[in-house]
Design a protein around this motif. Structure first.
Motif, PDB file in Angstrom:
ATOM      1  N   SER A   1       4.902  13.075  -5.500  1.00 58.42           N
ATOM      2  CA  SER A   1       4.223  13.521  -4.283  1.00 58.42           C
ATOM      3  C   SER A   1       3.857  14.993  -4.405  1.00 58.42           C
ATOM      4  CB  SER A   1       5.116  13.319  -3.061  1.00 58.42           C
ATOM      5  OG  SER A   1       6.157  14.276  -3.055  1.00 58.42           O
TER       6      SER A   1
ATOM      7  N   LYS B   1      -6.887   2.710  -5.098  1.00 50.31           N
ATOM      8  CA  LYS B   1      -6.467   2.539  -3.692  1.00 50.31           C
ATOM      9  C   LYS B   1      -4.950   2.565  -3.523  1.00 50.31           C
ATOM     10  CE  LYS B   1     -10.565  -0.166  -2.490  1.00 50.31           C
ATOM     11  NZ  LYS B   1     -11.073  -1.457  -1.960  1.00 50.31           N
ATOM     12  N   ASN B   2      -4.224   2.807  -4.594  1.00 53.81           N
ATOM     13  CA  ASN B   2      -2.749   2.845  -4.542  1.00 53.81           C
ATOM     14  C   ASN B   2      -2.170   1.551  -3.976  1.00 53.81           C
ATOM     15  OD1 ASN B   2      -2.776   5.436  -5.596  1.00 53.81           O
ATOM     16  ND2 ASN B   2      -2.684   6.424  -3.601  1.00 53.81           N
TER      17      ASN B   2
ATOM     18  N   SER C   1       0.997   5.236   0.602  1.00 55.83           N
ATOM     19  CA  SER C   1       0.210   6.239   1.324  1.00 55.83           C
ATOM     20  C   SER C   1       0.997   7.531   1.447  1.00 55.83           C
ATOM     21  CB  SER C   1      -0.155   5.712   2.713  1.00 55.83           C
ATOM     22  OG  SER C   1       1.011   5.504   3.497  1.00 55.83           O
TER      23      SER C   1
ATOM     24  N   ALA D   1       0.836  -1.187   0.000  1.00 58.56           N
ATOM     25  CA  ALA D   1       0.000   0.000   0.000  1.00 58.56           C
ATOM     26  C   ALA D   1       0.878   1.246   0.000  1.00 58.56           C
ATOM     27  CB  ALA D   1      -0.908   0.002   1.221  1.00 58.56           C
TER      28      ALA D   1
END
Length: 121
Positions: A101, A75-76, A25, A23
């Motif tokens: 980013s 959902k990456n 984030s 994941a």
């Protein structure tokens, strides 16, 4: 701050299966290619598989036909389904992603902390 967190490693018998998840984030603007690499004590880190945002995949010859990479762009997340595992698949598996980013606005390569996969004979 962007982070990649892997999960799903463990101990499995030869012929078994494992599914790794990763994941991404943080303050993410976009993610292009995501992939999985592995490293064992006797080998350099090597590409296992990668996948573009559009779903094009690339596999190491040693895992082709046994491993499947997939991703959920919303959902990456990136996954690695590993079937017919062999003792030589034993390694630390690292997630990798090329991410822009919102803090930097430049594509950089990020790595997860790694997850151990051990295949017993």
């Amino acid at each position: 701050q962007v982070q990649l967190v892997e999960s799903g490693g463990g101990l499995v018998q030869a012929g078994g299966s494992l599914r790794l998840s990763c994941a991404a984030s943080g303050s993410i603007a976009s993610i292009s290619t995501m992939g999985w690499y592995r490293q064992s004590p006797t080998k350099q880190r090597e590409l296992v598989a990668d996948i573009t945002r559009g779903g094009n995949t690339n596999y190491a010859s040693s895992v082709k036909g046994r491993f499947t990479i997939s991703r959920d762009n919303a959902k990456n997340l990136v996954y690695l389904q590993m079937n017919s595992l062999k003792p030589e698949d034993t390694a630390v598996y690292y997630c990798n992603a090329n991410i822009v980013s919102r803090a930097v606005w430049k594509e950089l390569t990020y790595w997860g902390q790694g997850t151990q996969v051990t295949v017993s004979s």
